[in-house]
Every structure is written in structure tokens, then in C-alpha cells.
Design a protein around this motif. Structure first.
Motif, short mmCIF file in Angstrom:
data_model
loop_
_atom_site.label_atom_id
_atom_site.label_comp_id
_atom_site.label_asym_id
_atom_site.label_seq_id
_atom_site.Cartn_x
_atom_site.Cartn_y
_atom_site.Cartn_z
N GLY A 3 85.79 55.12 39.98
CA GLY A 3 86.45 56.41 39.71
C GLY A 3 87.81 56.00 39.03
O GLY A 3 88.48 56.85 38.48
N SER A 4 88.27 54.83 38.90
CA SER A 4 89.28 54.58 38.27
C SER A 4 89.27 53.06 37.72
O SER A 4 88.39 52.11 38.01
CB SER A 4 90.27 54.25 39.40
OG SER A 4 90.28 53.41 40.37
N LEU A 5 90.30 52.52 36.88
CA LEU A 5 90.25 51.32 36.27
C LEU A 5 90.27 50.40 37.38
O LEU A 5 89.65 49.27 37.34
CB LEU A 5 91.52 51.10 35.38
CG LEU A 5 91.41 49.95 34.51
CD1 LEU A 5 89.99 49.48 33.80
CD2 LEU A 5 92.49 49.84 33.74
N ASN A 11 84.98 46.13 41.19
CA ASN A 11 83.53 45.76 40.92
C ASN A 11 83.06 44.94 39.95
O ASN A 11 81.98 44.07 40.42
CB ASN A 11 82.89 47.34 40.34
CG ASN A 11 83.01 48.50 41.25
OD1 ASN A 11 83.15 48.15 42.43
ND2 ASN A 11 82.64 49.77 40.83
N LEU A 12 83.80 44.80 39.02
CA LEU A 12 83.50 43.49 38.04
C LEU A 12 83.65 42.24 38.79
O LEU A 12 82.86 41.28 38.67
CB LEU A 12 84.17 43.77 36.78
CG LEU A 12 83.73 44.92 35.94
CD1 LEU A 12 84.36 44.95 34.63
CD2 LEU A 12 82.08 44.78 35.50
N VAL A 17 80.76 36.82 42.80
CA VAL A 17 80.47 36.26 44.11
C VAL A 17 78.91 35.70 44.12
O VAL A 17 78.25 36.16 43.75
CB VAL A 17 80.48 37.28 45.22
CG1 VAL A 17 79.96 36.82 46.61
CG2 VAL A 17 82.10 37.88 45.22
N THR A 18 79.04 34.40 44.62
CA THR A 18 77.95 33.27 44.80
C THR A 18 77.57 33.59 46.31
O THR A 18 78.34 33.03 47.04
CB THR A 18 77.94 32.40 44.17
OG1 THR A 18 78.19 32.28 42.82
CG2 THR A 18 76.71 31.44 44.26
N LEU A 19 76.29 33.69 46.79
CA LEU A 19 75.89 33.79 48.04
C LEU A 19 74.97 32.47 48.41
O LEU A 19 74.48 31.97 47.51
CB LEU A 19 74.98 34.98 48.53
CG LEU A 19 75.79 36.22 48.47
CD1 LEU A 19 74.64 37.24 48.85
CD2 LEU A 19 76.80 36.40 49.13
#
Length: 67
Positions: A3-5, A11-12, A17-19
Motif C-alpha cells: 500500500g506504500s513505497l 516485499n521486494l 531471502v534464501t531458506l
């Protein structure tokens, strides 16, 4: 949905992230959805074989199921 920058940036960043294999396996285990009827019934060895006329090769789908 962002909803915002700032939320978009967060999110990006999460996409990097690597599991580990153990972490991925734990997530798979806790998020597994039971297949329910009729899949569990057909997976039962005795009943599934009777339905397939005693031919186990008929119980295998001709394609790879989605994970």
C-alpha cells in the motif's frame, strides 16, 4: 499487496531471502493440506488395489501431480 513505497521495498527485499533445506522442509510440513476424500481413501493400500482390480499400475496417474 503493498500500500506504500516502503511496503513495496520490504516485499521486494523479502524476495532475496534464501531458506535452508531444513527450513523449507519445516515450512512444507506445517503448510501441507490434507487431500481428504477421495484421495486418502484411494491411497489406502487394500481399498485402492481392490478399486484398481488388483493392478497397482492403474492407481498411478499418468502425469506428475502439482506440488
Amino acid at each position: 499487496m503493498a500500500g506504500s513505497l516502503a511496503q513495496l521495498d520490504a516485499n521486494l527485499a523479502a524476495s532475496t531471502v534464501t531458506l535452508s533445506e531444513e527450513q523449507a522442509a519445516r515450512l512444507d510440513a506445517v503448510s501441507a493440506v490434507p487431500l481428504g476424500f477421495p484421495h486418502e481413501m484411494l491411497a489406502a493400500e487394500g481399498l485402492g488395489l481392490r478399486i484398481a482390480g488388483g493392478k497397482p499400475e492403474l492407481r498411478k496417474p499418468p502425469f506428475a501431480p502439482a506440488a
